[in-house]
Motif scaffolding. Structure first.
Motif, PDB file in Angstrom:
ATOM      1  N   ASP A 148      36.276  74.415  62.474  1.00 18.08           N
ATOM      2  CA  ASP A 148      37.654  74.719  62.856  1.00 18.08           C
ATOM      3  C   ASP A 148      37.916  74.022  64.175  1.00 18.08           C
ATOM      4  OD1 ASP A 148      38.397  76.753  60.793  1.00 18.08           O
ATOM      5  OD2 ASP A 148      36.634  77.734  61.636  1.00 18.08           O
ATOM      6  N   ALA A 149      38.989  73.238  64.236  1.00 15.69           N
ATOM      7  CA  ALA A 149      39.307  72.526  65.465  1.00 15.69           C
ATOM      8  C   ALA A 149      40.807  72.255  65.535  1.00 15.69           C
ATOM      9  CB  ALA A 149      38.536  71.208  65.549  1.00 15.69           C
ATOM     10  N   GLY A 150      41.292  72.149  66.750  1.00 17.45           N
ATOM     11  CA  GLY A 150      42.682  71.800  66.980  1.00 17.45           C
ATOM     12  C   GLY A 150      42.812  70.320  67.314  1.00 17.45           C
ATOM     13  N   HIS A 151      44.016  69.812  67.152  1.00 16.87           N
ATOM     14  CA  HIS A 151      44.322  68.435  67.552  1.00 16.87           C
ATOM     15  C   HIS A 151      45.832  68.265  67.543  1.00 16.87           C
ATOM     16  CE1 HIS A 151      44.852  66.085  63.481  1.00 16.87           C
ATOM     17  NE2 HIS A 151      45.410  67.260  63.406  1.00 16.87           N
ATOM     18  N   ARG A 152      46.258  67.078  67.907  1.00 18.37           N
ATOM     19  CA  ARG A 152      47.641  66.661  67.702  1.00 18.37           C
ATOM     20  C   ARG A 152      47.640  65.151  67.610  1.00 18.37           C
ATOM     21  NH1 ARG A 152      52.324  65.850  71.770  1.00 18.37           N
ATOM     22  NH2 ARG A 152      51.374  64.529  73.336  1.00 18.37           N
ATOM     23  N   ILE A 153      48.620  64.607  66.904  1.00 20.49           N
ATOM     24  CA  ILE A 153      48.774  63.164  66.774  1.00 20.49           C
ATOM     25  C   ILE A 153      50.005  62.810  67.605  1.00 20.49           C
ATOM     26  CG2 ILE A 153      48.997  61.235  65.169  1.00 20.49           C
ATOM     27  CD1 ILE A 153      46.414  62.986  64.856  1.00 20.49           C
ATOM     28  N   GLY A 175      55.733  61.072  63.954  1.00 19.56           N
ATOM     29  CA  GLY A 175      57.176  61.263  63.946  1.00 19.56           C
ATOM     30  C   GLY A 175      57.632  62.619  63.463  1.00 19.56           C
ATOM     31  N   SER A 176      56.697  63.454  63.039  1.00 21.02           N
ATOM     32  CA  SER A 176      57.072  64.747  62.488  1.00 21.02           C
ATOM     33  C   SER A 176      56.199  65.840  63.086  1.00 21.02           C
ATOM     34  CB  SER A 176      56.945  64.685  60.961  1.00 21.02           C
ATOM     35  OG  SER A 176      57.429  65.871  60.368  1.00 21.02           O
ATOM     36  N   LYS A 177      55.881  66.854  62.299  1.00 20.93           N
ATOM     37  CA  LYS A 177      55.242  68.059  62.819  1.00 20.93           C
ATOM     38  C   LYS A 177      53.829  67.860  63.347  1.00 20.93           C
ATOM     39  CE  LYS A 177      53.971  69.680  58.202  1.00 20.93           C
ATOM     40  NZ  LYS A 177      54.141  70.774  57.254  1.00 20.93           N
ATOM     41  N   CYS A 178      53.123  66.819  62.960  1.00 20.91           N
ATOM     42  CA  CYS A 178      51.744  66.629  63.428  1.00 20.91           C
ATOM     43  C   CYS A 178      51.654  66.231  64.901  1.00 20.91           C
ATOM     44  CB  CYS A 178      51.018  65.609  62.556  1.00 20.91           C
ATOM     45  SG  CYS A 178      50.672  66.267  60.913  1.00 20.91           S
ATOM     46  N   ARG A 179      52.785  65.965  65.542  1.00 21.52           N
ATOM     47  CA  ARG A 179      52.763  65.689  66.979  1.00 21.52           C
ATOM     48  C   ARG A 179      52.591  66.974  67.781  1.00 21.52           C
ATOM     49  NH1 ARG A 179      58.128  65.359  65.767  1.00 21.52           N
ATOM     50  NH2 ARG A 179      59.525  66.664  66.970  1.00 21.52           N
ATOM     51  N   HIS A 180      52.768  68.114  67.118  1.00 20.69           N
ATOM     52  CA  HIS A 180      52.607  69.408  67.774  1.00 20.69           C
ATOM     53  C   HIS A 180      51.131  69.819  67.757  1.00 20.69           C
ATOM     54  CE1 HIS A 180      56.915  69.770  67.805  1.00 20.69           C
ATOM     55  NE2 HIS A 180      56.954  69.630  66.487  1.00 20.69           N
ATOM     56  N   ILE A 181      50.746  70.622  68.724  1.00 18.46           N
ATOM     57  CA  ILE A 181      49.394  71.165  68.774  1.00 18.46           C
ATOM     58  C   ILE A 181      49.204  72.086  67.573  1.00 18.46           C
ATOM     59  CG2 ILE A 181      47.873  72.691  70.079  1.00 18.46           C
ATOM     60  CD1 ILE A 181      49.287  71.638  72.634  1.00 18.46           C
ATOM     61  N   HIS A 182      48.141  71.836  66.812  1.00 23.61           N
ATOM     62  CA  HIS A 182      47.836  72.645  65.635  1.00 23.61           C
ATOM     63  C   HIS A 182      46.354  72.519  65.319  1.00 23.61           C
ATOM     64  CE1 HIS A 182      48.522  68.621  63.981  1.00 23.61           C
ATOM     65  NE2 HIS A 182      47.844  68.993  62.908  1.00 23.61           N
ATOM     66  N   GLN A 190      43.429  58.219  68.257  1.00 27.17           N
ATOM     67  CA  GLN A 190      44.144  59.420  67.839  1.00 27.17           C
ATOM     68  C   GLN A 190      43.269  60.160  66.826  1.00 27.17           C
ATOM     69  OE1 GLN A 190      48.417  59.873  68.134  1.00 27.17           O
ATOM     70  NE2 GLN A 190      48.504  57.880  67.134  1.00 27.17           N
ATOM     71  N   PRO A 191      43.158  61.472  66.939  1.00 24.84           N
ATOM     72  CA  PRO A 191      42.250  62.215  66.070  1.00 24.84           C
ATOM     73  C   PRO A 191      42.811  62.463  64.664  1.00 24.84           C
ATOM     74  CG  PRO A 191      43.262  63.693  67.634  1.00 24.84           C
ATOM     75  CD  PRO A 191      43.721  62.309  67.999  1.00 24.84           C
ATOM     76  N   THR A 192      43.080  61.374  63.968  1.00 25.31           N
ATOM     77  CA  THR A 192      43.486  61.451  62.566  1.00 25.31           C
ATOM     78  C   THR A 192      42.230  61.638  61.716  1.00 25.31           C
ATOM     79  OG1 THR A 192      43.280  59.063  62.249  1.00 25.31           O
ATOM     80  CG2 THR A 192      45.451  59.897  62.950  1.00 25.31           C
ATOM     81  N   ALA A 193      42.389  62.085  60.502  1.00 23.95           N
ATOM     82  CA  ALA A 193      41.246  62.241  59.602  1.00 23.95           C
ATOM     83  C   ALA A 193      40.539  60.908  59.380  1.00 23.95           C
ATOM     84  CB  ALA A 193      41.705  62.843  58.272  1.00 23.95           C
ATOM     85  N   GLU A 194      41.309  59.821  59.294  1.00 27.41           N
ATOM     86  CA  GLU A 194      40.731  58.492  59.081  1.00 27.41           C
ATOM     87  C   GLU A 194      39.818  58.095  60.240  1.00 27.41           C
ATOM     88  OE1 GLU A 194      44.802  58.485  57.034  1.00 27.41           O
ATOM     89  OE2 GLU A 194      43.941  59.321  58.864  1.00 27.41           O
TER      90      GLU A 194
END
Length: 176
Positions: A14-19, A23-30, A131-135
């Motif tokens: 379990d970990a948090g990140h943000r991108i 341009g959408s919701k993934c820029r938020h901390i989640h 950026q901590p994307t899955a890729e």
């Protein structure tokens, strides 16, 4: 020549990140319940020793995945080094922010990541140069695991790929 044998092992964190540029919701901390799967292969199985008739002992693979992925990231926050706005929120009180950020940057350059709990609220923080994307996480963990897989198998196995499930339905993978 025979087809390669393949094994896989999965761990979940379990970990948090943000991108930050999303341009959408993934820029938020989640956060996510990440599933990380490592796939190893070998042309032949071990012929003797404790790994007889194995590509690589599953326990060895688990140990390396816990060291490379779980220890630095589980129940922590994964942040991009370039995300200054976010990192400033994690800066410990009473510390010069520029010095703290410079120390993180040095660790990232030297180790490919900086892991610390020297943060506001002592939160575990893993800072990466992307950026901590899955890729990007799949590639990062592939790099961290490929040497230990080769070493723990005595050179018999290689890491084929790392797959990162960001959600049960969305995964990215990296392999060479």
């Amino acid at each position: 020549m025979s087809a390669p044998y393949r094994i896989s092992r999965r761990i979940d964190i379990d970990a948090g990140h943000r991108i930050m540029t999303h341009g959408s919701k993934c820029r938020h901390i989640h956060g996510h319940r990440y599933g990380i799967e490592a796939v190893c292969e070998a042309r032949d199985l071990h012929h003797d020793g404790e790994q007889t008739d194995m590509v690589l002992d599953f326990g060895f693979l688990k140990e390396e995945m816990l060291r490379a992925v779980d220890e630095p990231c589980d129940h922590g926050f994964i942040a991009a080094l370039a995300d200054m706005e976010l990192l400033t929120m994690f800066a410990p009180p009473g510390r010069e922010i520029a010095e703290w950020l410079a120390a993180l940057e040095t660790k990232v350059r030297e180790n490919g990541e900086a892991v610390t709990t020297d943060t506001r609220m002592k939160t575990k923080l893993c800072v990466v140069p992307f950026q901590p994307t899955a890729e990007c996480l799949a590639r990062h963990w592939y790099v961290k695991l490929s040497g230990p897989v080769r070493e723990r198998s005595g050179g018999a196995a290689r890491l084929l790929q790392v797959r990162v499930f960001e959600t049960p339905n969305c995964a990215a993978e990296y392999g060479e």
